[in-house]
Write an enzyme that holds these catalytic residues in place. Structure first.
Site, short mmCIF file in Angstrom:
data_model
loop_
_atom_site.label_atom_id
_atom_site.label_comp_id
_atom_site.label_asym_id
_atom_site.label_seq_id
_atom_site.Cartn_x
_atom_site.Cartn_y
_atom_site.Cartn_z
N ASP A 254 0.81 -10.26 -9.48
CA ASP A 254 0.22 -11.44 -8.86
C ASP A 254 -1.25 -11.23 -8.51
OD1 ASP A 254 2.55 -12.95 -8.94
OD2 ASP A 254 3.24 -12.23 -7.01
N LYS B 159 3.57 1.59 -2.99
CA LYS B 159 3.35 1.61 -4.43
C LYS B 159 3.07 3.02 -4.94
CE LYS B 159 1.92 -3.18 -5.19
NZ LYS B 159 0.90 -4.07 -5.77
N ASP C 118 -5.20 -5.74 -6.66
CA ASP C 118 -6.09 -6.65 -5.94
C ASP C 118 -5.71 -6.84 -4.48
OD1 ASP C 118 -3.76 -8.23 -6.25
OD2 ASP C 118 -4.96 -10.07 -6.22
N ASP D 58 -2.16 -2.08 -2.54
CA ASP D 58 -2.49 -1.19 -3.66
C ASP D 58 -3.18 0.09 -3.20
OD1 ASP D 58 -1.75 -2.60 -6.25
OD2 ASP D 58 -2.89 -4.17 -5.25
N ASP E 102 -0.69 -4.16 -10.96
CA ASP E 102 -0.09 -5.20 -10.14
C ASP E 102 0.06 -6.48 -10.97
OD1 ASP E 102 0.58 -6.58 -7.63
OD2 ASP E 102 -1.39 -7.51 -7.86
#
EC number: 3.1.3.18
Length: 233
Positions: free
Chosen positions: A11, A154, A177, A181, A9
């Site tokens: 951000d 994802k 995070d 996810d 990821d």
């Protein structure tokens, strides 16, 4: 199993809290790439953003954008959905909540709606989806509310990216995070949550970093390289 690629990821995972790229995460990504491990950027942001980030950061793997709805690799883009029902939802939200607003990136998006979380909460969005009988899901990434088709996530994007790389999803380590996810965690072979991640992500991780944000991302990458035998402990 030998890890053959890392998906990560952007951000909050390879950045500072203010979203600036963290230099330690850059160092770790470039170390992985130098060892022949392609890094795949996985983000809720647009495919255009992800492509540019990949070039600037120096990753060689496919990019997975729009929460898995858009994949780009070697100048080819693949979109896994359209946005018919998303616009129906948005029109209704605007009627009820005139101050709600979407991300400034919406004109570039093809696979999902992004609503700014400070203007409406995710539970309200989910309630409206249910009332309208739409086949959509809403997920809070920690930065925005992502609304998409149920099969767009994802994990699905990583599976498609793995097809392009010629590897199995179980040969990938994913680092993230956010709540979005979790679907990536379901398909990959090794799962790492960054220290500030929600408890639900940490509970499903094989490893949780001690450091937060970009420092945690760097820690995670070096951890993968060590447990996979690419670096010594």
């Amino acid at each position: 199993m030998k890890i053959k690629a890392i998906s990560i990821d952007i951000d909050g995972t390879i950045t500072y809290p203010n979203r600036m790229i963290h230099e330690k995460a850059l160092e770790a990504i470039r170390k992985a790439e130098s060892l022949g491990i392609p890094v795949m950027l996985v983000t809720g942001n647009t495919v255009q953003f992800a492509e540019a980030a990949s070039i600037l950061i120096g990753t060689s793997g496919p990019v997975v954008a729009e929460d898995g709805g858009a994949i780009s690799y070697r100048k080819k883009r693949i979109f896994l959905a359209n946005m018919d029902e998303e616009w129906i939802l948005w029109n209704e939200i605007r009627k009820r909540f005139p101050n709600a607003r979407t991300s400034h990136t919406m004109p570039d998006r093809r696979a999902g709606l992004v609503i700014m979380r400070e203007t409406i909460d995710v539970e309200t969005v989910r309630k409206i989806i249910h009332e309208l009988g739409l086949n959509l899901v809403a997920v809070d990434s920690g930065f925005a509310i992502h609304v998409k088709k149920p099969w767009i996530n994802k994990g699905a994007g990583i599976e498609k990216a793995c097809e392009l790389l010629g590897i199995k999803p179980r040969e990938v380590a994913h680092i993230g995070d956010g709540e979005n996810d979790l679907d990536a965690f379901k398909v990959v072979g090794y799962r790492i949550a960054i220290a500030q991640a929600p408890d639900v992500l940490k509970e499903n991780a094989d490893y949780v970093t001690e450091k937060e944000y970009g420092e945690g991302g760097a820690e995670a990458i070096f951890h993968v390289l060590r447990v996979s035998g690419y670096m010594d402990f």
